[in-house]
Scaffold this motif. Sequence first.
Motif, PDB file in Angstrom:
ATOM      1  N   PHE A 166      30.071  11.170  24.423  1.00 51.67           N
ATOM      2  CA  PHE A 166      29.564  12.331  25.146  1.00 51.67           C
ATOM      3  C   PHE A 166      28.097  12.596  24.840  1.00 51.67           C
ATOM      4  N   VAL A 167      27.638  12.214  23.651  1.00 48.70           N
ATOM      5  CA  VAL A 167      26.207  12.274  23.369  1.00 48.70           C
ATOM      6  C   VAL A 167      25.458  11.355  24.338  1.00 48.70           C
ATOM      7  N   ALA A 168      25.959  10.125  24.480  1.00 53.39           N
ATOM      8  CA  ALA A 168      25.312   9.168  25.375  1.00 53.39           C
ATOM      9  C   ALA A 168      25.382   9.638  26.823  1.00 53.39           C
ATOM     10  N   SER A 169      26.506  10.232  27.204  1.00 58.33           N
ATOM     11  CA  SER A 169      26.656  10.730  28.572  1.00 58.33           C
ATOM     12  C   SER A 169      25.665  11.862  28.845  1.00 58.33           C
ATOM     13  N   GLY A 170      25.518  12.778  27.910  1.00 60.68           N
ATOM     14  CA  GLY A 170      24.545  13.850  28.068  1.00 60.68           C
ATOM     15  C   GLY A 170      23.127  13.320  28.112  1.00 60.68           C
ATOM     16  N   PHE A 171      22.845  12.310  27.302  1.00 58.97           N
ATOM     17  CA  PHE A 171      21.526  11.677  27.290  1.00 58.97           C
ATOM     18  C   PHE A 171      21.192  11.146  28.682  1.00 58.97           C
ATOM     19  N   ALA A 172      22.135  10.413  29.275  1.00 51.86           N
ATOM     20  CA  ALA A 172      21.905   9.858  30.607  1.00 51.86           C
ATOM     21  C   ALA A 172      21.822  10.951  31.663  1.00 51.86           C
ATOM     22  N   GLY A 173      22.649  11.987  31.523  1.00 51.64           N
ATOM     23  CA  GLY A 173      22.672  13.055  32.522  1.00 51.64           C
ATOM     24  C   GLY A 173      21.343  13.759  32.659  1.00 51.64           C
ATOM     25  N   LEU A 174      20.674  14.045  31.534  1.00 48.35           N
ATOM     26  CA  LEU A 174      19.368  14.716  31.625  1.00 48.35           C
ATOM     27  C   LEU A 174      18.280  13.779  32.120  1.00 48.35           C
ATOM     28  N   ILE A 175      18.454  12.485  31.880  1.00 43.54           N
ATOM     29  CA  ILE A 175      17.508  11.543  32.474  1.00 43.54           C
ATOM     30  C   ILE A 175      17.594  11.626  33.985  1.00 43.54           C
ATOM     31  N   TYR A 176      18.813  11.675  34.513  1.00 40.38           N
ATOM     32  CA  TYR A 176      18.967  11.794  35.959  1.00 40.38           C
ATOM     33  C   TYR A 176      18.305  13.055  36.479  1.00 40.38           C
ATOM     34  N   GLN A 177      18.560  14.183  35.815  1.00 40.95           N
ATOM     35  CA  GLN A 177      17.983  15.439  36.311  1.00 40.95           C
ATOM     36  C   GLN A 177      16.462  15.359  36.335  1.00 40.95           C
ATOM     37  N   SER A 219      27.818  17.911  21.456  1.00 42.20           N
ATOM     38  CA  SER A 219      27.409  16.516  21.568  1.00 42.20           C
ATOM     39  C   SER A 219      26.755  16.240  22.915  1.00 42.20           C
ATOM     40  N   ASN A 220      27.324  16.801  23.990  1.00 42.95           N
ATOM     41  CA  ASN A 220      26.745  16.589  25.304  1.00 42.95           C
ATOM     42  C   ASN A 220      25.355  17.215  25.412  1.00 42.95           C
ATOM     43  N   SER A 221      25.212  18.438  24.874  1.00 44.35           N
ATOM     44  CA  SER A 221      23.915  19.118  24.933  1.00 44.35           C
ATOM     45  C   SER A 221      22.891  18.436  24.039  1.00 44.35           C
ATOM     46  N   LEU A 222      23.341  17.965  22.881  1.00 42.72           N
ATOM     47  CA  LEU A 222      22.425  17.259  21.989  1.00 42.72           C
ATOM     48  C   LEU A 222      21.893  15.998  22.667  1.00 42.72           C
ATOM     49  N   GLY A 223      22.799  15.251  23.301  1.00 38.30           N
ATOM     50  CA  GLY A 223      22.367  14.070  24.038  1.00 38.30           C
ATOM     51  C   GLY A 223      21.407  14.436  25.156  1.00 38.30           C
ATOM     52  N   ALA A 224      21.693  15.561  25.826  1.00 42.03           N
ATOM     53  CA  ALA A 224      20.826  16.002  26.921  1.00 42.03           C
ATOM     54  C   ALA A 224      19.422  16.313  26.417  1.00 42.03           C
ATOM     55  N   ALA A 225      19.320  16.987  25.275  1.00 43.00           N
ATOM     56  CA  ALA A 225      18.009  17.327  24.722  1.00 43.00           C
ATOM     57  C   ALA A 225      17.205  16.071  24.425  1.00 43.00           C
ATOM     58  N   PHE A 226      17.852  15.098  23.802  1.00 43.51           N
ATOM     59  CA  PHE A 226      17.138  13.857  23.493  1.00 43.51           C
ATOM     60  C   PHE A 226      16.874  13.050  24.757  1.00 43.51           C
ATOM     61  N   GLY A 227      17.742  13.175  25.759  1.00 46.30           N
ATOM     62  CA  GLY A 227      17.503  12.498  27.029  1.00 46.30           C
ATOM     63  C   GLY A 227      16.260  13.017  27.718  1.00 46.30           C
ATOM     64  N   ALA A 228      16.079  14.336  27.687  1.00 45.37           N
ATOM     65  CA  ALA A 228      14.886  14.929  28.308  1.00 45.37           C
ATOM     66  C   ALA A 228      13.623  14.412  27.632  1.00 45.37           C
ATOM     67  N   LEU A 229      13.636  14.329  26.303  1.00 46.01           N
ATOM     68  CA  LEU A 229      12.455  13.857  25.580  1.00 46.01           C
ATOM     69  C   LEU A 229      12.230  12.365  25.773  1.00 46.01           C
ATOM     70  N   ALA A 230      13.327  11.595  25.708  1.00 48.44           N
ATOM     71  CA  ALA A 230      13.177  10.144  25.839  1.00 48.44           C
ATOM     72  C   ALA A 230      12.672   9.758  27.219  1.00 48.44           C
ATOM     73  N   ALA A 231      13.148  10.453  28.249  1.00 50.40           N
ATOM     74  CA  ALA A 231      12.727  10.118  29.615  1.00 50.40           C
ATOM     75  C   ALA A 231      11.222  10.225  29.755  1.00 50.40           C
ATOM     76  N   THR A 232      10.645  11.289  29.207  1.00 49.37           N
ATOM     77  CA  THR A 232       9.208  11.538  29.399  1.00 49.37           C
ATOM     78  C   THR A 232       8.334  10.820  28.384  1.00 49.37           C
ATOM     79  N   PHE A 233       8.756  10.807  27.132  1.00 52.14           N
ATOM     80  CA  PHE A 233       7.881  10.287  26.080  1.00 52.14           C
ATOM     81  C   PHE A 233       8.071   8.792  25.822  1.00 52.14           C
ATOM     82  N   LEU A 234       9.205   8.226  26.223  1.00 49.15           N
ATOM     83  CA  LEU A 234       9.463   6.814  25.949  1.00 49.15           C
ATOM     84  C   LEU A 234       9.655   5.983  27.216  1.00 49.15           C
TER      85      LEU A 234
END
Length: 1003
Positions: A16-27, A164-179
């Motif tokens: 669910f961490v990974a799922s949240g990570f991907a979900g915020l990348i999509y948004q 876990s989902n929200s934590l993944g989402a937070a890192f997804g938002a940062l990874a999408a833009t900064f990495l």
Amino acid sequence: MTGRVLGLERTLLALFVASGFAGLIYQAIWSHYLGLTLGHAAYAQTLVLGIFMGGMALGAWLVSRRGANWKRLVFAYAVVEIIIGVAGLLFHPIFVAYTGFSLEVVYPALGEGGAVRAWQWGSAALLIAPQSILLGMTFPLMSGGYLRVAPEADGEILGGLYFSNSLGAAFGALAATFLLLPAVGMPGTVAVAGALNLLVGVVAWMVSRRADLRPVPISVAPAPIRTEAEAAEDKDFLKFILLAAMITGASSFVYEIGWVRMLNQALGTTIHSFELMLAAFILGLAFGGLWIRRRSARIKDALAYAGFAQLWMGVAALVSLPIFAQSFRWVGGLMAWLPKTDDGYSLFSFGSALISLAVMFPAAFFAGMTLPLFTMALLRRGAGESSIGKVYAANTLGAILGVALAVHLLIPAMGLHLAVTLAALVDIALGFVILKKYADDVPAKPYFAGAAAALLVLPLSLVLGRASPEALASGVFRTGSSQLQEGSQVRFLRDGKTATVAVYQQGNAATIATNGKPDAAMQLDLAVPPSDDEITMLMLGAMPLAAHPNPERIAIIGWGSGLSTHTVLGSGRPLQVDSIEIERAMYDGAMLFGSRVERAYRDPRSRLHIDDARTFFSTGSRRYDVIVSEPSNPWVSGVASLFTRQFYAFLGNHLKDDGILVQWIHTYELSDPLLMTMLAALSEEYPYVELYRPNFGDLVLLASRSPIPSLVYPAAEGTPLQRELARVGLANGADFGVYRLGSKAVIDNLVRLSGAEVHDDFHPTVSLQAPRARFRGDSAIWLHSLAKSGLPVLEVTDNWRVPRLSSGMTTRGNDDMVRLPVVANRVAEAMRSGETSAISTDYQALAAQVTVLRQLSGQPVAAADVDNWLVAATNIAEHSLAHLALEDQGGMWLEPAWFAAEGQPEEIAAVMAAYQATASRDPQAMLEAGRHALELLGVERPLATREHMLVIAMLGAHGSGDPAEAVRLDRELGRIVPVLPSSDYGFIRAYLLAWADREPTAE
């Protein structure tokens, strides 16, 4: 939990961490993609978020209706993740095909008006709605499947999954833009998210054999037989919980949008600052879920906990406002303390994240508790696992409502401060309703403590939570000062739908700013000398009239001060002028410029369109004679997409066959490679480009798919327009020519030199790198170096015309384009006459060099004075050779009475011969004389002179049609001319080497 469940826990939470990570990348990425077709106006942003959140709500609702009958929920979750992953991998090619089909088939067929907009919105919904629905199904499916295994651990499971989902989402938002975006662009980023979903789906598929233990769904609590009255009570209870979930979802998004808009004024409106704010908000939600996970076993009355969470969320939101008011001082401190380097920017970003956390985290933390608590309350009342999807759907629908209310009603009507305050009061009121009416056991002390805190914090927040207008308009993220300059008066301050606009005045000068960034400044009194911005705005408005023979239909992107629109309307030739501005508050604020922009507001030919530029042009088959594009700075989030090759091609489709694009772009707070990537985009789409430089910080470009006519002075003598133009130094046709810097060939050569990639919609290089360049205080100086070069680089390579004072050019102005020819003529006259008074006032050192050169040149130069002569001659040449036309060189370098040629040392004679060849614009003589002089000068002679001789020889080679010789000269003789960082001539040499590498078709 059983041992088997504990064995699954880490795997499921990791999934669910990974799922949240991907979900915020999509948004994040979908917003970028759909912004390219819907634009970035407030309603378009709302639509994108509405589709995303609405789809998620529908997905959650579908699971709540159907999921109870599904036997294998984790397996269903795996299938959903795999489908999301496949859709993610296919999204970019589908989007490219969709945009091409829309532009080439749909828009021409539909014409203008609502039909095109309906297509845009409907097709955009179809692009992301299926994945959004599937994303909305993931939380209730995973939660329900997990709860079937361990129904007694409801709070631990719900809180853990939410965390876990929200934590993944937070890192997804940062990874999408900064990495990811910097590394692989938008196509690669959305593909990474798709691949991650596929991986999650495959692992979940494997895990589902162990996780889907129970063949049938269960209720978390035993379901006793209910009477009709009890069933009605349960139904009412469910309705209230869903309403509460909706309300808290709405208030949370009012907070988020309000906080982002407020912090934009302190941290800057960049893609980086937005993602840092978003991550701070989501982290608060995540840790609220973690709090519930760790304490769920001790929570006896989930609804009482939820009531207190709502209460304290509102109180924390009120406290966030005074914290925000102090953020300007903190940002000012960061700007003062941090070095203006890449490392400094990284630390500034870290400090921005801490400030965002200070403002957002406390309230978001309590918001993160509410969803698990509401769900727990229903589950413990026997509502069954379907309640998970229902609560999630209601909360998501509330988020949509909150976005719409914040953007379109609360912020425009009440302002940011009161909008957040109202949302906080709603949360506090909801908390008291829950505690008073629905909670079973409410301790008195916490209840009254919460009430006392609310009563105490509210007035303090109303008083201390308002940052001063001077702070809001200060642009502290640029200036480092948390207040405007002393004596400034803020005359207008409004929170619009997309930005906060301020107009402030100091003395007679007024400035209009967006989120603290000045967009235009001018003197309100025409009797006062103009500001630097004024010549740029007037030139942008005058160019359509000067460059196009029949400019009947003109479009202007960006209202700014309104001065460009006002200028265009100074002529009777335009029949219609459409101005496109994204923020209504900008138009309203600019009214304070009064008579300086009067025609823009009162002329019936002037038409304002509050819209995004892409959307405006897409929703009509309009074609214009001239389009003027003067948006905000490209480091501002969303603006860089107006400087891409796709956008330039898009504008080209809305120009008539002989239409002209007039493009503004700045050089301050921008690096040369970033400037070149935008100029490369323009040059790629238009075969004819002319470049003008009205001042040190601005460029004005004319671009067309047809040859651009020679400029014609746009105003009749004695008209208001002529007086306005003359005031900024554009009094006649010759004045426009003074500011011309080069053609498309110059741009292409600089692009070749820099190795810059063409700026592309799907690789937002400028959005990602320009904020860093702004922080460092970079300036793109290459074009300025060409303009001020003391040797005729542009004249030899690009047929640049040296402006002549005798042509009637206006000699007022401090910019190099005017100052250099004026100084050159004064230096030439001083060398002819020996009278230096015309230059000594402003250029004492230069006047002294004139005196030295005349004194030493009247007889053969003594050996001890050779270096002194070379230094003086090089200085005088630097200020006269390139900026005096051949016709004005007589008595200066050609046939100079001040120079006694007989008996001069060989080095002196050789250098003088090189300068005379350059003055006469004789390429072959320049090549031979420059090479000979450089061979005579030893490494002990002044470096500046050696630089001159090498560049003169290289220019001679180019002018003689032998670019290979220029390369050989630099390779062989250039070894005795080191390149120093403080000298412009290292760049000039690189420019000439790049010129030698042109394709034969470019000759």
